[in-house]
Design a protein around this motif. Sequence first.
Motif, mmCIF file in Angstrom:
data_model
loop_
_atom_site.group_PDB
_atom_site.id
_atom_site.type_symbol
_atom_site.label_atom_id
_atom_site.label_comp_id
_atom_site.label_asym_id
_atom_site.label_seq_id
_atom_site.Cartn_x
_atom_site.Cartn_y
_atom_site.Cartn_z
ATOM 1 N N GLN A 180 0.668 -1.245 -0.148
ATOM 2 C CA GLN A 180 -0.063 0.002 -0.038
ATOM 3 C C GLN A 180 0.713 1.164 0.017
ATOM 4 O O GLN A 180 1.965 1.124 0.689
ATOM 5 C CB GLN A 180 -0.890 0.153 1.070
ATOM 6 C CG GLN A 180 -1.974 -1.232 1.274
ATOM 7 C CD GLN A 180 -2.643 -1.080 0.160
ATOM 8 O OE1 GLN A 180 -3.455 -0.198 -0.404
ATOM 9 N NE2 GLN A 180 -3.106 -2.223 -0.507
ATOM 10 N N GLU A 181 0.573 2.226 -0.805
ATOM 11 C CA GLU A 181 1.382 3.516 -0.827
ATOM 12 C C GLU A 181 1.476 4.213 0.594
ATOM 13 O O GLU A 181 2.508 4.775 0.907
ATOM 14 C CB GLU A 181 0.328 4.591 -1.577
ATOM 15 C CG GLU A 181 1.126 5.885 -2.203
ATOM 16 C CD GLU A 181 0.499 6.710 -3.271
ATOM 17 O OE1 GLU A 181 1.175 7.542 -3.638
ATOM 18 O OE2 GLU A 181 -0.421 6.084 -3.630
ATOM 19 N N THR A 182 0.495 4.082 1.475
ATOM 20 C CA THR A 182 0.554 4.502 2.731
ATOM 21 C C THR A 182 1.869 3.796 3.663
ATOM 22 O O THR A 182 2.297 4.557 4.613
ATOM 23 C CB THR A 182 -0.495 4.375 3.603
ATOM 24 O OG1 THR A 182 -1.110 2.961 3.557
ATOM 25 C CG2 THR A 182 -1.793 5.154 2.918
ATOM 26 N N GLU A 183 2.200 2.896 3.115
ATOM 27 C CA GLU A 183 3.283 1.903 3.914
ATOM 28 C C GLU A 183 4.708 2.516 3.306
ATOM 29 O O GLU A 183 5.806 1.986 4.135
ATOM 30 C CB GLU A 183 3.279 0.555 3.480
ATOM 31 C CG GLU A 183 1.789 -0.170 4.022
ATOM 32 C CD GLU A 183 2.086 -0.094 5.553
ATOM 33 O OE1 GLU A 183 2.909 -0.586 6.170
ATOM 34 O OE2 GLU A 183 0.745 0.000 6.350
ATOM 35 N N VAL A 184 4.755 3.432 2.494
ATOM 36 C CA VAL A 184 6.271 3.559 1.931
ATOM 37 C C VAL A 184 7.076 4.397 2.947
ATOM 38 O O VAL A 184 8.017 4.063 3.235
ATOM 39 C CB VAL A 184 5.898 4.374 0.636
ATOM 40 C CG1 VAL A 184 7.308 5.340 0.192
ATOM 41 C CG2 VAL A 184 5.358 3.466 -0.361
ATOM 42 N N PRO A 185 6.437 5.377 3.650
ATOM 43 C CA PRO A 185 7.322 5.992 4.817
ATOM 44 C C PRO A 185 7.741 5.101 5.683
ATOM 45 O O PRO A 185 9.045 5.252 6.167
ATOM 46 C CB PRO A 185 6.330 6.975 5.521
ATOM 47 C CG PRO A 185 5.353 7.270 4.396
ATOM 48 C CD PRO A 185 5.042 5.994 3.632
ATOM 49 N N LYS A 186 7.121 4.091 6.239
ATOM 50 C CA LYS A 186 7.661 3.254 7.238
ATOM 51 C C LYS A 186 8.591 2.194 6.680
ATOM 52 O O LYS A 186 9.505 1.959 7.191
ATOM 53 C CB LYS A 186 6.339 2.328 7.642
ATOM 54 C CG LYS A 186 6.630 1.322 8.680
ATOM 55 C CD LYS A 186 5.511 0.593 9.240
ATOM 56 C CE LYS A 186 5.064 -0.424 8.508
ATOM 57 N NZ LYS A 186 4.028 -1.372 9.101
ATOM 58 N N LEU A 187 8.470 1.796 5.418
ATOM 59 C CA LEU A 187 9.297 0.850 4.433
ATOM 60 C C LEU A 187 10.764 1.601 4.453
ATOM 61 O O LEU A 187 11.709 1.172 4.477
ATOM 62 C CB LEU A 187 8.812 0.510 3.243
ATOM 63 C CG LEU A 187 7.853 -0.381 3.320
ATOM 64 C CD1 LEU A 187 7.253 -0.656 2.109
ATOM 65 C CD2 LEU A 187 8.350 -1.785 3.938
ATOM 66 N N LYS A 188 10.678 3.083 3.994
ATOM 67 C CA LYS A 188 11.924 3.916 3.789
ATOM 68 C C LYS A 188 12.600 3.904 5.326
ATOM 69 O O LYS A 188 13.831 3.706 5.488
ATOM 70 C CB LYS A 188 11.397 5.288 3.583
ATOM 71 C CG LYS A 188 11.067 5.289 2.222
ATOM 72 C CD LYS A 188 10.913 6.998 1.714
ATOM 73 C CE LYS A 188 10.576 7.092 0.165
ATOM 74 N NZ LYS A 188 10.243 8.362 0.082
#
Length: 67
Positions: free
Chosen positions: A39-47
């Motif tokens: 999900q696009e919303t997960e990108v900051p956490k993944l970064k």
Amino acid sequence: MTLTTHDVASELGVDDKTARRFLRSVVPEHESSRKWMIQETEVPKLKLLYLVQKLGTERAIQALEAA
């Protein structure tokens, strides 16, 4: 919006293979025969997870404290 591993790789600034290797390290229960549905919303956490993994926990904490 659902992202592909290629999209995640672009966000992390790495190649596709590195992105898949990283995703497997943070989600080991993912079945290898299934597509990644990020999900696009997960990108900051993944970064953040990627940077912590890359720098190591101690150096990542120092970088966060400095910011």
